[in-house]
Design a protein around this motif. Structure first.
Motif, PDB file in Angstrom:
ATOM      1  N   PRO A  36       0.833  -1.206   0.000  1.00  0.00           N
ATOM      2  CA  PRO A  36       0.000   0.000   0.000  1.00  0.00           C
ATOM      3  C   PRO A  36       0.861   1.246   0.000  1.00  0.00           C
ATOM      4  N   SER A  37       0.406   2.245  -0.726  1.00  0.00           N
ATOM      5  CA  SER A  37       1.180   3.476  -0.821  1.00  0.00           C
ATOM      6  C   SER A  37       0.266   4.603  -1.283  1.00  0.00           C
ATOM      7  N   PRO A  38       0.496   5.810  -0.792  1.00  0.00           N
ATOM      8  CA  PRO A  38      -0.274   6.956  -1.276  1.00  0.00           C
ATOM      9  C   PRO A  38       0.173   7.427  -2.649  1.00  0.00           C
ATOM     10  N   ILE A  39       1.208   6.807  -3.183  1.00  0.00           N
ATOM     11  CA  ILE A  39       1.773   7.244  -4.460  1.00  0.00           C
ATOM     12  C   ILE A  39       0.890   6.761  -5.609  1.00  0.00           C
ATOM     13  N   PRO A  40       0.490   7.625  -6.545  1.00  0.00           N
ATOM     14  CA  PRO A  40      -0.312   7.193  -7.693  1.00  0.00           C
ATOM     15  C   PRO A  40       0.453   6.181  -8.555  1.00  0.00           C
ATOM     16  N   LEU A  41      -0.282   5.440  -9.385  1.00  0.00           N
ATOM     17  CA  LEU A  41       0.292   4.356 -10.170  1.00  0.00           C
ATOM     18  C   LEU A  41      -0.014   4.522 -11.644  1.00  0.00           C
ATOM     19  N   LEU A  42       1.028   4.448 -12.484  1.00  0.00           N
ATOM     20  CA  LEU A  42       0.872   4.362 -13.931  1.00  0.00           C
ATOM     21  C   LEU A  42       1.218   2.937 -14.340  1.00  0.00           C
ATOM     22  N   THR A  43       0.506   2.383 -15.305  1.00  0.00           N
ATOM     23  CA  THR A  43       0.616   0.946 -15.560  1.00  0.00           C
ATOM     24  C   THR A  43       1.173   0.584 -16.919  1.00  0.00           C
ATOM     25  N   SER A  44       1.576   1.541 -17.730  1.00  0.00           N
ATOM     26  CA  SER A  44       2.081   1.196 -19.061  1.00  0.00           C
ATOM     27  C   SER A  44       3.031   2.271 -19.567  1.00  0.00           C
ATOM     28  N   VAL A  45       3.828   1.888 -20.576  1.00  0.00           N
ATOM     29  CA  VAL A  45       4.700   2.864 -21.228  1.00  0.00           C
ATOM     30  C   VAL A  45       3.859   3.986 -21.825  1.00  0.00           C
ATOM     31  N   ALA A  46       2.726   3.625 -22.404  1.00  0.00           N
ATOM     32  CA  ALA A  46       1.865   4.629 -23.037  1.00  0.00           C
ATOM     33  C   ALA A  46       1.379   5.661 -22.020  1.00  0.00           C
ATOM     34  N   SER A  47       0.991   5.200 -20.825  1.00  0.00           N
ATOM     35  CA  SER A  47       0.497   6.147 -19.830  1.00  0.00           C
ATOM     36  C   SER A  47       1.619   7.044 -19.322  1.00  0.00           C
TER      37      SER A  47
ATOM     38  N   ASP B  27      25.645 -11.770  -7.675  1.00  0.00           N
ATOM     39  CA  ASP B  27      24.584 -11.880  -6.673  1.00  0.00           C
ATOM     40  C   ASP B  27      23.215 -11.407  -7.142  1.00  0.00           C
ATOM     41  N   LEU B  28      22.835 -11.715  -8.397  1.00  0.00           N
ATOM     42  CA  LEU B  28      21.520 -11.303  -8.882  1.00  0.00           C
ATOM     43  C   LEU B  28      20.397 -11.863  -8.009  1.00  0.00           C
ATOM     44  N   ALA B  29      20.454 -13.156  -7.698  1.00  0.00           N
ATOM     45  CA  ALA B  29      19.363 -13.797  -6.956  1.00  0.00           C
ATOM     46  C   ALA B  29      19.228 -13.254  -5.541  1.00  0.00           C
ATOM     47  N   THR B  30      20.342 -12.851  -4.950  1.00  0.00           N
ATOM     48  CA  THR B  30      20.313 -12.418  -3.551  1.00  0.00           C
ATOM     49  C   THR B  30      20.367 -10.904  -3.384  1.00  0.00           C
ATOM     50  N   TYR B  31      20.410 -10.153  -4.493  1.00  0.00           N
ATOM     51  CA  TYR B  31      20.503  -8.700  -4.382  1.00  0.00           C
ATOM     52  C   TYR B  31      19.303  -8.185  -3.585  1.00  0.00           C
ATOM     53  N   PRO B  32      19.503  -7.270  -2.632  1.00  0.00           N
ATOM     54  CA  PRO B  32      18.400  -6.833  -1.759  1.00  0.00           C
ATOM     55  C   PRO B  32      17.231  -6.246  -2.541  1.00  0.00           C
ATOM     56  N   ARG B  33      16.036  -6.721  -2.227  1.00  0.00           N
ATOM     57  CA  ARG B  33      14.805  -6.201  -2.827  1.00  0.00           C
ATOM     58  C   ARG B  33      13.875  -5.796  -1.691  1.00  0.00           C
ATOM     59  N   THR B  34      13.731  -4.507  -1.494  1.00  0.00           N
ATOM     60  CA  THR B  34      13.039  -3.989  -0.313  1.00  0.00           C
ATOM     61  C   THR B  34      11.989  -2.957  -0.719  1.00  0.00           C
ATOM     62  N   LEU B  35      11.133  -3.336  -1.671  1.00  0.00           N
ATOM     63  CA  LEU B  35      10.192  -2.376  -2.239  1.00  0.00           C
ATOM     64  C   LEU B  35       9.309  -1.690  -1.194  1.00  0.00           C
ATOM     65  N   PRO B  36       8.699  -2.415  -0.241  1.00  0.00           N
ATOM     66  CA  PRO B  36       7.856  -1.704   0.731  1.00  0.00           C
ATOM     67  C   PRO B  36       8.612  -0.606   1.476  1.00  0.00           C
ATOM     68  N   ARG B  37       9.832  -0.927   1.924  1.00  0.00           N
ATOM     69  CA  ARG B  37      10.622   0.079   2.635  1.00  0.00           C
ATOM     70  C   ARG B  37      11.033   1.205   1.691  1.00  0.00           C
ATOM     71  N   ASP B  38      11.371   0.869   0.437  1.00  0.00           N
ATOM     72  CA  ASP B  38      11.746   1.899  -0.532  1.00  0.00           C
ATOM     73  C   ASP B  38      10.620   2.914  -0.691  1.00  0.00           C
ATOM     74  N   LEU B  39       9.389   2.410  -0.795  1.00  0.00           N
ATOM     75  CA  LEU B  39       8.254   3.310  -0.972  1.00  0.00           C
ATOM     76  C   LEU B  39       8.022   4.159   0.271  1.00  0.00           C
ATOM     77  N   GLU B  40       8.263   3.594   1.443  1.00  0.00           N
ATOM     78  CA  GLU B  40       8.153   4.378   2.673  1.00  0.00           C
ATOM     79  C   GLU B  40       9.158   5.531   2.673  1.00  0.00           C
ATOM     80  N   LEU B  41      10.398   5.233   2.255  1.00  0.00           N
ATOM     81  CA  LEU B  41      11.429   6.266   2.228  1.00  0.00           C
ATOM     82  C   LEU B  41      11.079   7.375   1.244  1.00  0.00           C
ATOM     83  N   LEU B  42      10.550   6.975   0.078  1.00  0.00           N
ATOM     84  CA  LEU B  42      10.192   7.985  -0.918  1.00  0.00           C
ATOM     85  C   LEU B  42       9.006   8.819  -0.440  1.00  0.00           C
ATOM     86  N   THR B  43       8.021   8.149   0.152  1.00  0.00           N
ATOM     87  CA  THR B  43       6.862   8.871   0.671  1.00  0.00           C
ATOM     88  C   THR B  43       7.282   9.862   1.752  1.00  0.00           C
TER      89      THR B  43
END
Length: 340
Positions: free
Chosen positions: A24-35, A93-109
């Motif tokens: 969940p995030s207050p950030i709006p979402l665009l879903t395509s290259v066209a948009s 380390d592609l498979a283990t590279y950190p993926r922290t999207l929820p926290r990333d969005l919190e930081l940006l928000t």
């Protein structure tokens, strides 16, 4: 009307399926290259400048410093999160590279602006599928920096810069930024992308609009902030600043007129001393390289070079160091990067 001076543009890694629930995030979402292109055209029409911060996620204060600089210098800011498989070798380390999207969005928000997310989903136009074909060495278009990718980081990671140049070309073509921002920690990458824009006549961004922002460091010990620092154990973390200390030694020796050879050998001695201390503490410290390079050609300086012989071209002091299983990179630039 624009809601604010900030927008963020986020690309998910290709392993993220369409059915994966987004945090969940207050950030709006665009879903395509066209948009996105519709959004970008509005910015063109209203003469709004767009800053761009490409990242691989696992955001930290270094990334946020780039965001803040873009916010200060542009009407709108776009940020991408994409873990690019094409810049990882099979053993990396592609498979283990950190993926922290929820926290990333919190930081940006938390930047206290209205942020806009833009996700590329799985589709025939998706950037992820095109990059996956390149990664598997199938036929496809790619970008290669001929004659520049084998020095410094390229010597240790021979497939790295082709992957970087290809994905950033795709991102620049999609985002069409007025300005783009990269951290100095990845100095060779940033300088190569500036040259890419110059040599291929990119209109968005133009080469002089590719900005290199000083490395953000831990205020206590100078360690360069990096997503890979998360790999370090508490015990290993104590020895992580060793590379920066070695580079500082070389910088001081260089400013005192010492030859390149003596600068590098002194820096290596700094690491060797810590290596012995770390071994007693059960931590392996292993040098990959320390070198001094011309910032235009990336050629290694002659062993006898010194400050008088080097001229006005900035010199890059750089290195890579393994601490345990984590590979850390860092650099110090002597001179004005705007001359490159």
């Amino acid at each position: 009307m624009w809601r604010s001076a900030t927008q963020a543009f986020v690309l998910l890694h290709r392993s993220m399926s369409m059915s994966t629930a987004l945090p969940p995030s207050p950030i709006p979402l665009l879903t395509s290259v066209a948009s996105y292109r519709q959004w970008r055209q509005k910015a063109f029409d209203e003469r709004k400048s767009v800053g761009f911060v490409p990242t691989m996620g696992a955001l930290h204060d270094g990334h946020l410093s780039l965001v803040q600089k873009s916010l200060a210098e542009n009407d709108l800011t776009v940020l991408s999160i994409f873990v690019n498989p094409a810049q990882f070798a099979p053993h990396e380390d592609l498979a283990t590279y950190p993926r922290t999207l929820p926290r990333d969005l919190e930081l940006l928000t938390a930047q206290q602006e209205s942020l806009c997310r833009y996700f590329f989903r799985r589709s025939k136009t998706c950037i992820h599928q095109a990059l996956a074909r390149i990664f598997r060495h199938r036929r496809d278009a790619f970008v290669e920096m001929k004659g520049y990718g084998h020095q410094m980081e390229g010597a240790s990671r021979p497939t790295f810069f082709r992957g970087v140049a290809t994905v950033v070309t795709k991102l620049f073509n999609a985002v069409q930024p007025t300005n783009a921002y990269f951290g100095q920690k990845d100095i060779q990458q940033a300088l190569l992308l500036r040259r890419l824009c110059k040599d291929l006549l990119f209109p968005h961004p133009e080469a002089d609009h590719v900005h290199i922002v000083p490395t953000t460091r831990n205020p206590n010990d100078g360690l360069a902030l990096s997503s890979r620092n998360a790999y370090l154990s508490v015990n290993e973390r104590k020895f992580a600043p060793t590379l920066f200390k070695a580079l500082q030694y070389a910088e001081s020796a260089w400013s005192n007129g010492e030859s390149k050879d003596r600068c590098v050998s002194g820096a290596v001695a700094v690491i060797d001393k810590v290596k012995t201390q770390a071994a007693l503490d059960g931590v392996e410290v292993r040098l990959d390289y320390i070198e001094m390079n011309d910032s235009e050609t990336f050629d290694v300086l002659d062993a006898s070079s010194n400050t008088q012989l080097a001229g006005d071209i900035p010199v890059i002091l750089s290195g890579a160091l393994w601490v345990g299983k984590t590979r850390l990179i860092d650099n110090i630039v002597v001179g004005d990067l705007n001359r490159v």
